[in-house]
Design a protein around this motif. Sequence first.
Motif, PDB file in Angstrom:
ATOM      1  N   HIS A  44      -1.066  -3.589   2.862  1.00 13.54           N
ATOM      2  CA  HIS A  44       0.086  -3.535   3.756  1.00 13.54           C
ATOM      3  C   HIS A  44       0.910  -2.286   3.431  1.00 13.54           C
ATOM      4  N   GLU A  45       0.810  -1.287   4.286  1.00 15.90           N
ATOM      5  CA  GLU A  45       1.435   0.002   4.027  1.00 15.90           C
ATOM      6  C   GLU A  45       2.954  -0.099   4.039  1.00 15.90           C
ATOM      7  N   GLY A  46       3.577   0.605   3.089  1.00 15.78           N
ATOM      8  CA  GLY A  46       5.030   0.618   3.078  1.00 15.78           C
ATOM      9  C   GLY A  46       5.657   1.031   1.762  1.00 15.78           C
ATOM     10  N   ALA A  47       4.868   1.221   0.709  1.00 18.57           N
ATOM     11  CA  ALA A  47       5.416   1.546  -0.606  1.00 18.57           C
ATOM     12  C   ALA A  47       5.414   3.052  -0.841  1.00 18.57           C
ATOM     13  N   VAL A  48       6.433   3.513  -1.580  1.00 27.13           N
ATOM     14  CA  VAL A  48       6.455   4.915  -1.980  1.00 27.13           C
ATOM     15  C   VAL A  48       6.188   5.059  -3.479  1.00 27.13           C
ATOM     16  N   LYS A  67       0.842  -1.194   0.000  1.00 30.76           N
ATOM     17  CA  LYS A  67       0.000   0.000   0.000  1.00 30.76           C
ATOM     18  C   LYS A  67       0.878   1.244   0.000  1.00 30.76           C
ATOM     19  N   VAL A  68       0.593   2.148  -0.936  1.00 30.24           N
ATOM     20  CA  VAL A  68       1.345   3.394  -1.051  1.00 30.24           C
ATOM     21  C   VAL A  68       0.839   4.393  -0.005  1.00 30.24           C
ATOM     22  N   PHE A  69       1.769   5.067   0.659  1.00 34.10           N
ATOM     23  CA  PHE A  69       1.360   6.123   1.586  1.00 34.10           C
ATOM     24  C   PHE A  69       1.734   7.489   0.998  1.00 34.10           C
ATOM     25  N   PRO A  70       1.100   8.568   1.454  1.00 34.91           N
ATOM     26  CA  PRO A  70       1.368   9.899   0.883  1.00 34.91           C
ATOM     27  C   PRO A  70       2.752  10.400   1.289  1.00 34.91           C
ATOM     28  N   ALA A  71       3.742  10.029   0.517  1.00 33.93           N
ATOM     29  CA  ALA A  71       5.134  10.152   0.945  1.00 33.93           C
ATOM     30  C   ALA A  71       5.767  11.511   0.656  1.00 33.93           C
ATOM     31  N   ARG A  72       5.164  12.315  -0.197  1.00 31.43           N
ATOM     32  CA  ARG A  72       5.784  13.598  -0.546  1.00 31.43           C
ATOM     33  C   ARG A  72       5.118  14.721   0.241  1.00 31.43           C
ATOM     34  N   ILE A 103      11.222  23.322   1.426  1.00 33.96           N
ATOM     35  CA  ILE A 103      11.976  22.096   1.261  1.00 33.96           C
ATOM     36  C   ILE A 103      11.014  20.948   0.973  1.00 33.96           C
ATOM     37  N   GLU A 104      11.283  20.203  -0.103  1.00 37.72           N
ATOM     38  CA  GLU A 104      10.513  18.996  -0.365  1.00 37.72           C
ATOM     39  C   GLU A 104      11.120  17.846   0.419  1.00 37.72           C
ATOM     40  N   VAL A 105      10.282  17.133   1.142  1.00 42.41           N
ATOM     41  CA  VAL A 105      10.723  15.966   1.907  1.00 42.41           C
ATOM     42  C   VAL A 105       9.975  14.755   1.381  1.00 42.41           C
ATOM     43  N   PHE A 106      10.726  13.740   0.961  1.00 39.55           N
ATOM     44  CA  PHE A 106      10.122  12.510   0.460  1.00 39.55           C
ATOM     45  C   PHE A 106      10.386  11.414   1.482  1.00 39.55           C
ATOM     46  N   LEU A 107       9.329  10.972   2.142  1.00 38.07           N
ATOM     47  CA  LEU A 107       9.457   9.931   3.153  1.00 38.07           C
ATOM     48  C   LEU A 107       9.759   8.596   2.480  1.00 38.07           C
ATOM     49  N   LEU A 108      10.806   7.922   2.927  1.00 42.05           N
ATOM     50  CA  LEU A 108      11.149   6.616   2.371  1.00 42.05           C
ATOM     51  C   LEU A 108      10.689   5.479   3.273  1.00 42.05           C
ATOM     52  N   ARG A 109      11.098   5.510   4.532  1.00 41.42           N
ATOM     53  CA  ARG A 109      10.671   4.454   5.455  1.00 41.42           C
ATOM     54  C   ARG A 109      10.857   4.913   6.898  1.00 41.42           C
ATOM     55  N   GLU A 110      10.013   4.368   7.743  1.00 38.19           N
ATOM     56  CA  GLU A 110      10.115   4.637   9.167  1.00 38.19           C
ATOM     57  C   GLU A 110      11.223   3.757   9.758  1.00 38.19           C
ATOM     58  N   LEU A 129       5.673  -6.676  -1.578  1.00 33.38           N
ATOM     59  CA  LEU A 129       6.987  -6.091  -1.801  1.00 33.38           C
ATOM     60  C   LEU A 129       6.808  -4.578  -1.794  1.00 33.38           C
ATOM     61  N   HIS A 130       7.411  -3.930  -0.799  1.00 31.44           N
ATOM     62  CA  HIS A 130       7.241  -2.488  -0.640  1.00 31.44           C
ATOM     63  C   HIS A 130       8.116  -1.750  -1.650  1.00 31.44           C
ATOM     64  N   CYS A 131       7.471  -1.280  -2.721  1.00 32.63           N
ATOM     65  CA  CYS A 131       8.189  -0.679  -3.846  1.00 32.63           C
ATOM     66  C   CYS A 131       8.865   0.624  -3.425  1.00 32.63           C
ATOM     67  N   GLY A 132      10.153   0.718  -3.715  1.00 35.63           N
ATOM     68  CA  GLY A 132      10.913   1.918  -3.375  1.00 35.63           C
ATOM     69  C   GLY A 132      11.193   2.772  -4.589  1.00 35.63           C
ATOM     70  N   LEU A 133      11.867   3.909  -4.343  1.00 33.54           N
ATOM     71  CA  LEU A 133      12.178   4.827  -5.428  1.00 33.54           C
ATOM     72  C   LEU A 133      13.164   4.247  -6.423  1.00 33.54           C
ATOM     73  N   GLY A 134      13.871   3.184  -6.044  1.00 36.25           N
ATOM     74  CA  GLY A 134      14.820   2.558  -6.953  1.00 36.25           C
ATOM     75  C   GLY A 134      14.190   2.114  -8.258  1.00 36.25           C
ATOM     76  N   ASN A 135      12.864   1.881  -8.239  1.00 38.96           N
ATOM     77  CA  ASN A 135      12.174   1.492  -9.471  1.00 38.96           C
ATOM     78  C   ASN A 135      12.232   2.583 -10.534  1.00 38.96           C
ATOM     79  N   PHE A 136      12.367   3.835 -10.095  1.00 44.60           N
ATOM     80  CA  PHE A 136      12.352   4.941 -11.047  1.00 44.60           C
ATOM     81  C   PHE A 136      13.700   5.643 -11.160  1.00 44.60           C
ATOM     82  N   ARG A 137      14.705   5.139 -10.462  1.00 45.55           N
ATOM     83  CA  ARG A 137      16.036   5.728 -10.593  1.00 45.55           C
ATOM     84  C   ARG A 137      16.681   5.268 -11.897  1.00 45.55           C
ATOM     85  N   THR A 138      17.408   6.178 -12.524  1.00 46.65           N
ATOM     86  CA  THR A 138      18.121   5.805 -13.735  1.00 46.65           C
ATOM     87  C   THR A 138      19.370   5.007 -13.373  1.00 46.65           C
TER      88      THR A 138
END
Length: 350
Positions: free
Chosen positions: A179-183, A62-67, A79-86, A212-221
């Motif tokens: 299951h909350e944890g994806a960004v 489940k994606v949470f409002p991370a930005r 300042i933009e803060v992007f929450l990754l994980r607790e 599988l809690h999807c992270g920002l790595g999916n969109f990193r070049t």
Amino acid sequence: MKLSQFNFKLPQEKIAKYPAPHRDECRMMVLHRSTGDIEHKMFKNVLDSFDEHDLFVFNDTKVFPARLYGNKEKTGARIEVFLLRELNRELRLWDVLVDPARKIRIGNKLYFGEDNSIVAEVIDNTTSRGRTLRFLYDGDHEEFKQSLYALGEAPIPRFIGRESEPEDLENFQCIFARHEGAVTAPTAGMHFSREMMKRMEIKGIDFAFVTLHCGLGNFRTTDVEDLTKHKMDSEQMFVNHECCQMVNAAKDAEHKVVAVGTTVQRALEAAACANCRIKEFEGWTNKFIFPPYDFQIADAMLSNFHLPYSTLLMLTSAFGGYEHTMHAYEVALKEDYMFGPYGDVMLITD
């Protein structure tokens, strides 16, 4: 394989800014990986390709409002803060990205909300952009999380080309997310509507879930030409006993196993053991799949159309075959398929 082999020209107008009005009414390209043949269909007809007791495997993260946006003490700089994980529930510690990073140092305080109701202190610099924040909040944990998330917005990728809107909190989410944890969302799963899930039940098609809690790595070049030197970001994943039973039973009975998205493919392969079966898994994976790769579990795969150089495209190419997949992407561009998380879908099957 080299990074440069996954380049193609993707015009900005081919990246979908919004989802289809109804989740299951996007277009679907069918790629037959054994021959390279291509068909053009609508996603709402995907079940026509499968039979009773075939098994769809979904990612129920489940994606949470991370930005969210805060202001720096004294200067008031935005300042933009992007929450990754607790990191620590009791101490309110979070792993975050900040932008612009050059303005934020250890000891700085950030204020969030119109009334500055939430304050955070920078206590560690982990990378050039990453920070550890300690939120200074007196309420209990659930109250804190609700207050923090109320300030956030859906973390849609910047390459979509627009700002997040309130509707994205619902649209950028699978209907079965729990299951909350994806960004970022497991985007192939976003095409499934409640009506589609009911039709699956009626037809006797089974479904199982991994997390599988999807992270920002999916969109990193990827920044290395030699793909063997690329390091994937680690992501937390769970494959439970029920999922293992269903996948292994489907394999035993020679029914098709369908991976709904690249994250499910990675989870299934990370959990794979001998004889093309899977075992329970709880932990972290940084599994990086690119051609050539011998998949052990899935017989078919659903995936959105991904961006150049992305690890998502590399995994898709590994499953569909590099030449067949890259040709399919050429056809997709000519036929005006839409790319990205809100775009159209590809079914790769035999």
